[in-house]
Design a protein around this motif. Sequence first.
Motif, mmCIF file in Angstrom:
data_model
loop_
_atom_site.group_PDB
_atom_site.id
_atom_site.type_symbol
_atom_site.label_atom_id
_atom_site.label_comp_id
_atom_site.label_asym_id
_atom_site.label_seq_id
_atom_site.Cartn_x
_atom_site.Cartn_y
_atom_site.Cartn_z
ATOM 1 N N ARG A 115 5.159 -11.348 3.252
ATOM 2 C CA ARG A 115 4.125 -11.503 2.529
ATOM 3 C C ARG A 115 3.196 -12.651 2.829
ATOM 4 O O ARG A 115 1.877 -12.354 2.925
ATOM 5 C CB ARG A 115 4.529 -11.468 1.020
ATOM 6 C CG ARG A 115 5.359 -10.253 0.606
ATOM 7 C CD ARG A 115 5.926 -10.287 -0.550
ATOM 8 N NE ARG A 115 4.765 -10.818 -1.713
ATOM 9 C CZ ARG A 115 5.147 -11.131 -2.721
ATOM 10 N NH1 ARG A 115 6.421 -11.312 -3.278
ATOM 11 N NH2 ARG A 115 4.422 -11.379 -3.830
ATOM 12 N N ASP A 179 0.717 -2.722 1.497
ATOM 13 C CA ASP A 179 2.273 -2.688 0.762
ATOM 14 C C ASP A 179 2.997 -3.500 1.582
ATOM 15 O O ASP A 179 3.201 -3.383 3.083
ATOM 16 C CB ASP A 179 2.579 -1.246 0.615
ATOM 17 C CG ASP A 179 2.148 -0.281 -0.496
ATOM 18 O OD1 ASP A 179 1.084 -0.966 -1.212
ATOM 19 O OD2 ASP A 179 2.204 0.648 -0.538
ATOM 20 N N ALA A 181 7.443 -4.113 1.817
ATOM 21 C CA ALA A 181 8.732 -3.382 0.970
ATOM 22 C C ALA A 181 10.052 -4.076 1.729
ATOM 23 O O ALA A 181 9.973 -4.446 2.846
ATOM 24 C CB ALA A 181 8.745 -2.024 1.237
ATOM 25 N N GLU A 189 12.473 -2.669 -2.953
ATOM 26 C CA GLU A 189 11.576 -3.443 -3.854
ATOM 27 C C GLU A 189 10.215 -3.297 -2.984
ATOM 28 O O GLU A 189 10.045 -3.804 -1.683
ATOM 29 C CB GLU A 189 12.061 -4.898 -3.681
ATOM 30 C CG GLU A 189 11.209 -5.603 -4.380
ATOM 31 C CD GLU A 189 11.627 -7.313 -4.475
ATOM 32 O OE1 GLU A 189 10.776 -8.243 -4.980
ATOM 33 O OE2 GLU A 189 12.864 -7.520 -3.891
ATOM 34 N N VAL A 191 5.684 -4.247 -3.170
ATOM 35 C CA VAL A 191 4.921 -4.813 -3.844
ATOM 36 C C VAL A 191 3.405 -4.205 -3.107
ATOM 37 O O VAL A 191 3.520 -3.945 -1.980
ATOM 38 C CB VAL A 191 4.863 -6.426 -3.777
ATOM 39 C CG1 VAL A 191 6.002 -6.760 -4.614
ATOM 40 C CG2 VAL A 191 4.785 -7.019 -2.475
ATOM 41 N N GLU A 196 1.649 -7.332 -6.413
ATOM 42 C CA GLU A 196 2.159 -6.741 -7.856
ATOM 43 C C GLU A 196 3.252 -5.914 -7.438
ATOM 44 O O GLU A 196 3.036 -4.906 -6.637
ATOM 45 C CB GLU A 196 1.027 -6.184 -8.544
ATOM 46 C CG GLU A 196 -0.159 -7.052 -8.842
ATOM 47 C CD GLU A 196 -1.445 -6.433 -9.188
ATOM 48 O OE1 GLU A 196 -2.138 -6.962 -9.750
ATOM 49 O OE2 GLU A 196 -1.510 -4.976 -8.917
ATOM 50 N N PRO A 197 4.514 -5.655 -8.242
ATOM 51 C CA PRO A 197 5.536 -4.684 -8.061
ATOM 52 C C PRO A 197 4.711 -3.278 -8.305
ATOM 53 O O PRO A 197 3.951 -2.951 -9.149
ATOM 54 C CB PRO A 197 6.469 -5.052 -9.146
ATOM 55 C CG PRO A 197 6.043 -6.430 -9.334
ATOM 56 C CD PRO A 197 4.617 -6.613 -9.314
#
Length: 327
Positions: A115, A179, A181, A189, A191, A196-197
């Motif tokens: 991320r 996105d 993941a 999981e 985001v 943000e989830p």
Amino acid sequence: MRARAKGRVAELEACVAEQGVAGSVGIAHTRWATHGVPAQRNAHPHISGGLAVVHNGIIENYAELKAQLQALGYEFTSDTDTETIAHLIQACWKGQIGGAGKTGEPAKDLFSAVRCAVAYLKGAYALAVVSEQEAGCLVVAREGSPLMLGVGEQGHYSASDASALLSVTRRMVYLENGDVARLTANAIELVNGAGEPVGREVVTSRLSADAVELGDYRHYMQKEMFEQPQALGNTLEMLSRAASLQPGIFGADAAAVFAQVDAVLVIACGTSSYAGMTAKYWIEQVAGLPCNVEVASEYRYRTSVPNPNQLAAGSTVFAYPAAGQGE
């Protein structure tokens, strides 16, 4: 373990067998290098320390990122933009790169490191990343290039095309731009670009596994060539059963949109661009509209003159540009 080979998949299969590569999580890629000659050193996956990356797309600012990473002591062994991604993720994980390109806090895990890294990337990418430090985990990210997840009964998967997942599952999650993941055998999981989830809809593909099997053909291009008469026949049969060709088959707003179209733009690469050149003659003869054909890989890098009433056709999608847009 990493296995790479130049040539056909058979060469890679032999290399994997020879090295005895095995595990519960893996990434693989068949790609002709965007940067550098087709050679083993440019083949995916690319590694940095104990992590490995495969990548679809092109990173436009890889040269400046490479210089920054070299200044931090990272050594490059390929000519690719993808190796830059691997080292960038490693630098984020170690805290060598943080906010605004400065030294920051080390990322707590692979998910956080990816991320962090994608925030620095400019261009298009679909990434799959694994690490020795987090066995059993796969992290993927998408921006521009297609990427989807496969939801199976015995694990989770990711691929750039639904047909690649049909042998393991027909339940798909289509990722959106931005996105990221994290996949394990039991959980996903996810985001969005803001961190943000989010939840994405799980859809069931209507494709059948038979549709993507190679069968008796030597390669998939040959398969596609021989299937064209049947595909064309199926299309014509559907149209011939109707009293007239209704714009509605192209979408609810198609009738209003088509009434405004005064030109057509075909954007495609390779054999699709050759098909577009042939279609140009048909479109201009039958529809009476001027038609231009552009090579997709080059079109995005030049300044084009937008036409709000131009119908844009790609090799896989059709789009009607809004006013002020050039593609």
